[in-house]
Scaffold this motif. Structure first.
Motif, PDB file in Angstrom:
ATOM      1  N   ALA A 247       0.725  -1.192   0.041  1.00  0.00           N
ATOM      2  CA  ALA A 247       0.015   0.020   0.099  1.00  0.00           C
ATOM      3  C   ALA A 247       0.905   1.180   0.129  1.00  0.00           C
ATOM      4  CB  ALA A 247      -0.903  -0.079   1.213  1.00  0.00           C
ATOM      5  N   GLU A 248       1.925   1.094   0.708  1.00  0.00           N
ATOM      6  CA  GLU A 248       3.100   2.656   0.890  1.00  0.00           C
ATOM      7  C   GLU A 248       3.491   2.602  -0.431  1.00  0.00           C
ATOM      8  OE1 GLU A 248       4.249   5.863   2.643  1.00  0.00           O
ATOM      9  OE2 GLU A 248       2.656   4.405   3.211  1.00  0.00           O
ATOM     10  N   VAL A 249       4.170   1.427  -1.096  1.00  0.00           N
ATOM     11  CA  VAL A 249       4.914   1.416  -2.273  1.00  0.00           C
ATOM     12  C   VAL A 249       4.101   2.203  -3.332  1.00  0.00           C
ATOM     13  CG1 VAL A 249       5.787   0.296  -4.210  1.00  0.00           C
ATOM     14  CG2 VAL A 249       6.435  -0.102  -1.744  1.00  0.00           C
ATOM     15  N   LEU A 250       2.659   1.648  -3.564  1.00  0.00           N
ATOM     16  CA  LEU A 250       1.478   2.111  -4.601  1.00  0.00           C
ATOM     17  C   LEU A 250       1.418   3.751  -4.209  1.00  0.00           C
ATOM     18  CD1 LEU A 250      -0.953  -0.614  -4.772  1.00  0.00           C
ATOM     19  CD2 LEU A 250       0.604  -0.089  -6.549  1.00  0.00           C
ATOM     20  N   ASP A 251       1.181   3.938  -3.100  1.00  0.00           N
ATOM     21  CA  ASP A 251       0.793   5.651  -2.724  1.00  0.00           C
ATOM     22  C   ASP A 251       1.889   6.422  -3.170  1.00  0.00           C
ATOM     23  OD1 ASP A 251      -1.610   4.827  -1.792  1.00  0.00           O
ATOM     24  OD2 ASP A 251      -1.118   5.167   0.356  1.00  0.00           O
ATOM     25  N   ARG A 252       3.351   6.070  -2.789  1.00  0.00           N
ATOM     26  CA  ARG A 252       4.431   6.840  -3.299  1.00  0.00           C
ATOM     27  C   ARG A 252       4.572   6.889  -4.826  1.00  0.00           C
ATOM     28  NH1 ARG A 252       8.786   6.671   1.733  1.00  0.00           N
ATOM     29  NH2 ARG A 252       7.171   6.527   3.716  1.00  0.00           N
ATOM     30  N   LEU A 253       4.447   5.631  -5.367  1.00  0.00           N
ATOM     31  CA  LEU A 253       4.699   5.615  -6.710  1.00  0.00           C
ATOM     32  C   LEU A 253       3.652   6.122  -7.449  1.00  0.00           C
ATOM     33  CD1 LEU A 253       6.487   2.216  -7.258  1.00  0.00           C
ATOM     34  CD2 LEU A 253       7.515   4.436  -7.017  1.00  0.00           C
ATOM     35  N   TYR A 254       2.338   6.131  -7.289  1.00  0.00           N
ATOM     36  CA  TYR A 254       1.316   7.066  -7.898  1.00  0.00           C
ATOM     37  C   TYR A 254       1.599   8.274  -7.825  1.00  0.00           C
ATOM     38  CZ  TYR A 254      -2.200   3.084  -8.568  1.00  0.00           C
ATOM     39  OH  TYR A 254      -2.880   1.901  -9.072  1.00  0.00           O
ATOM     40  N   ASP A 255       2.170   8.996  -6.829  1.00  0.00           N
ATOM     41  CA  ASP A 255       2.409  10.424  -6.733  1.00  0.00           C
ATOM     42  C   ASP A 255       3.548  10.727  -7.398  1.00  0.00           C
ATOM     43  OD1 ASP A 255       0.390  10.864  -4.804  1.00  0.00           O
ATOM     44  OD2 ASP A 255       1.544  10.938  -2.950  1.00  0.00           O
ATOM     45  N   GLU A 256       4.664   9.823  -7.813  1.00  0.00           N
ATOM     46  CA  GLU A 256       5.848  10.136  -8.348  1.00  0.00           C
ATOM     47  C   GLU A 256       5.613   9.954  -9.951  1.00  0.00           C
ATOM     48  OE1 GLU A 256       9.916  11.061  -8.133  1.00  0.00           O
ATOM     49  OE2 GLU A 256       8.375  11.064  -6.617  1.00  0.00           O
ATOM     50  N   TYR A 257       4.885   9.140 -10.397  1.00  0.00           N
ATOM     51  CA  TYR A 257       4.355   8.591 -11.588  1.00  0.00           C
ATOM     52  C   TYR A 257       3.057   8.688 -11.882  1.00  0.00           C
ATOM     53  CZ  TYR A 257       9.196   7.086 -10.889  1.00  0.00           C
ATOM     54  OH  TYR A 257      10.425   6.858 -10.202  1.00  0.00           O
ATOM     55  N   PRO A 258       2.421   9.797 -11.880  1.00  0.00           N
ATOM     56  CA  PRO A 258       0.888   9.981 -12.025  1.00  0.00           C
ATOM     57  C   PRO A 258       0.848   9.384 -13.562  1.00  0.00           C
ATOM     58  CG  PRO A 258       1.926  12.010 -12.209  1.00  0.00           C
ATOM     59  CD  PRO A 258       2.984  11.271 -11.590  1.00  0.00           C
TER      60      PRO A 258
ATOM     61  N   VAL B  78      -1.238 -10.066  -2.544  1.00  0.00           N
ATOM     62  CA  VAL B  78      -1.227  -8.946  -1.544  1.00  0.00           C
ATOM     63  C   VAL B  78      -1.502  -7.549  -2.357  1.00  0.00           C
ATOM     64  CG1 VAL B  78       0.275 -10.127   0.128  1.00  0.00           C
ATOM     65  CG2 VAL B  78       1.117  -8.864  -2.008  1.00  0.00           C
ATOM     66  N   VAL B  79      -1.593  -7.478  -3.667  1.00  0.00           N
ATOM     67  CA  VAL B  79      -1.961  -6.240  -4.383  1.00  0.00           C
ATOM     68  C   VAL B  79      -3.217  -6.151  -4.493  1.00  0.00           C
ATOM     69  CG1 VAL B  79      -1.375  -4.959  -6.380  1.00  0.00           C
ATOM     70  CG2 VAL B  79       0.560  -6.224  -5.334  1.00  0.00           C
ATOM     71  N   PRO B  80      -4.020  -5.260  -4.382  1.00  0.00           N
ATOM     72  CA  PRO B  80      -5.585  -5.052  -4.489  1.00  0.00           C
ATOM     73  C   PRO B  80      -5.597  -5.273  -6.273  1.00  0.00           C
ATOM     74  CG  PRO B  80      -4.959  -3.388  -3.223  1.00  0.00           C
ATOM     75  CD  PRO B  80      -3.577  -4.084  -3.490  1.00  0.00           C
ATOM     76  N   GLU B  81      -6.913  -5.868  -6.426  1.00  0.00           N
ATOM     77  CA  GLU B  81      -6.641  -6.189  -7.903  1.00  0.00           C
ATOM     78  C   GLU B  81      -6.872  -5.138  -9.046  1.00  0.00           C
ATOM     79  OE1 GLU B  81      -9.839  -8.882 -10.697  1.00  0.00           O
ATOM     80  OE2 GLU B  81      -9.874  -9.122  -8.511  1.00  0.00           O
ATOM     81  N   ASP B  82      -7.760  -3.981  -8.327  1.00  0.00           N
ATOM     82  CA  ASP B  82      -7.797  -2.722  -9.176  1.00  0.00           C
ATOM     83  C   ASP B  82      -6.351  -1.882  -9.463  1.00  0.00           C
ATOM     84  OD1 ASP B  82     -10.392  -3.017  -8.940  1.00  0.00           O
ATOM     85  OD2 ASP B  82     -10.630  -1.219  -7.398  1.00  0.00           O
TER      86      ASP B  82
ATOM     87  N   TRP C  56      -3.533  -3.819 -10.114  1.00  0.00           N
ATOM     88  CA  TRP C  56      -2.717  -4.917 -10.634  1.00  0.00           C
ATOM     89  C   TRP C  56      -2.001  -4.395 -12.127  1.00  0.00           C
ATOM     90  CZ3 TRP C  56      -5.844 -10.382 -10.882  1.00  0.00           C
ATOM     91  CH2 TRP C  56      -5.798 -10.810  -9.375  1.00  0.00           C
ATOM     92  N   GLN C  57      -2.770  -3.950 -13.007  1.00  0.00           N
ATOM     93  CA  GLN C  57      -2.364  -3.265 -14.176  1.00  0.00           C
ATOM     94  C   GLN C  57      -1.132  -2.152 -13.922  1.00  0.00           C
ATOM     95  OE1 GLN C  57      -5.123  -2.516 -17.353  1.00  0.00           O
ATOM     96  NE2 GLN C  57      -3.859  -0.766 -18.234  1.00  0.00           N
ATOM     97  N   GLN C  58      -1.712  -1.180 -13.119  1.00  0.00           N
ATOM     98  CA  GLN C  58      -0.759   0.158 -12.923  1.00  0.00           C
ATOM     99  C   GLN C  58       0.429  -0.318 -12.319  1.00  0.00           C
ATOM    100  OE1 GLN C  58      -1.692   2.354 -14.805  1.00  0.00           O
ATOM    101  NE2 GLN C  58      -0.070   4.012 -14.156  1.00  0.00           N
ATOM    102  N   LEU C  59       0.468  -1.320 -11.444  1.00  0.00           N
ATOM    103  CA  LEU C  59       1.646  -1.768 -10.421  1.00  0.00           C
ATOM    104  C   LEU C  59       2.875  -2.095 -11.483  1.00  0.00           C
ATOM    105  CD1 LEU C  59       2.998  -2.664  -7.746  1.00  0.00           C
ATOM    106  CD2 LEU C  59       2.463  -4.969  -8.383  1.00  0.00           C
ATOM    107  N   THR C  60       2.481  -2.599 -12.495  1.00  0.00           N
ATOM    108  CA  THR C  60       3.509  -2.828 -13.476  1.00  0.00           C
ATOM    109  C   THR C  60       4.104  -1.747 -13.952  1.00  0.00           C
ATOM    110  OG1 THR C  60       2.633  -5.031 -14.072  1.00  0.00           O
ATOM    111  CG2 THR C  60       4.128  -4.078 -15.809  1.00  0.00           C
TER     112      THR C  60
END
Length: 228
Positions: free
Chosen positions: A13-24, A173-177, A179-183
């Protein structure tokens, strides 16, 4: 080194939050205009940079506009047409065989199921996931390329080693919503900051939660590799 959060779910969750902010605006970097072009581009991108693939496909997609064109192609000529792509001779064979199967079994169209896609020459689960997600808007799993494989282990999101097992582990462990953006987020971060040989930990928004940070150590705890 950084200190990861207590659970993998919290770490994710923390990795996603920070990377969403860094790479919108993180998204796929291959150039294509239809599903067949997407499929071909992803097959060519195996162990090759997206930039090089985009250079080659600019002319390729003008010459080969249908699955039937690839099916009827002379393999040697097709290999010349994709010269500069890693393993271009092998991939030419994949494209020709793929075209034949698309024509024979799918009316020349790119199928929309994992099983049908992975039956095509040169198409594994990673390629199929990309085509499903970006060609059919179907998200069945997580695309695990070299960046995702490296960063997921460095960040303590998984201890698995093979792409298939990493994908399964991350899906738990990654929310399904996401999955695509994590990559796309991990690829963007892997290209820009956390590269294979010389990660820029000082510039990394994840450094304080990354168990593999080299600010206090030259050892990658996730892989056992040294960066010196």
């Amino acid at each position: 080194m950084g200190t990861p959060l207590e659970s993998r779910e919290a770490q994710v969750a923390e990795v996603l939050d920070r990377l969403y902010d860094e790479y919108p605006d993180a998204t796929i970097s291959l150039t294509y205009s239809n599903r067949l072009e997407l499929l071909v581009a992803v097959v060519l991108s195996a162990q090759c940079t997206d930039e090089r693939v985009n250079e080659v496909t600019e002319d390729l997609f003008e010459k080969y506009t249908s699955a039937a064109d690839y099916a009827a192609a002379d393999v040697d000529e097709l290999a010349d047409d994709i010269y500069g792509i890693t393993f271009h001779n092998n991939k030419a064979g994949y494209l020709q065989s793929m075209g034949e199967r698309l024509v024979a079994e799918h009316d020349g169209e790119v199928p929309d199921t994992m099983d049908a896609l992975t039956d095509l020459s040169g198409v594994g689960r990673k390629t199929a996931n990309v085509v499903l997600q970006h060609g059919h808007d179907v998200v069945e799993g997580i695309v695990v390329d070299t960046h995702v494989q490296r960063l997921a282990r460095r960040l303590g999101l998984t201890t698995e080693e093979s792409p298939e097992r990493i994908e399964t582990d991350l899906m738990d462990v990654v929310p399904e919503d996401d999955w695509q953006q994590l990559t796309h987020l991990l690829i963007s971060h892997g290209r820009g900051v956390c590269d294979a040989r010389n990660p820029d930990c000082e510039a990394c928004v994840l450094e304080e939660i990354c168990p593999s940070s080299k600010l206090d150590s030259d050892v990658d705890l996730a892989s056992g590799e040294t960066w010196g």
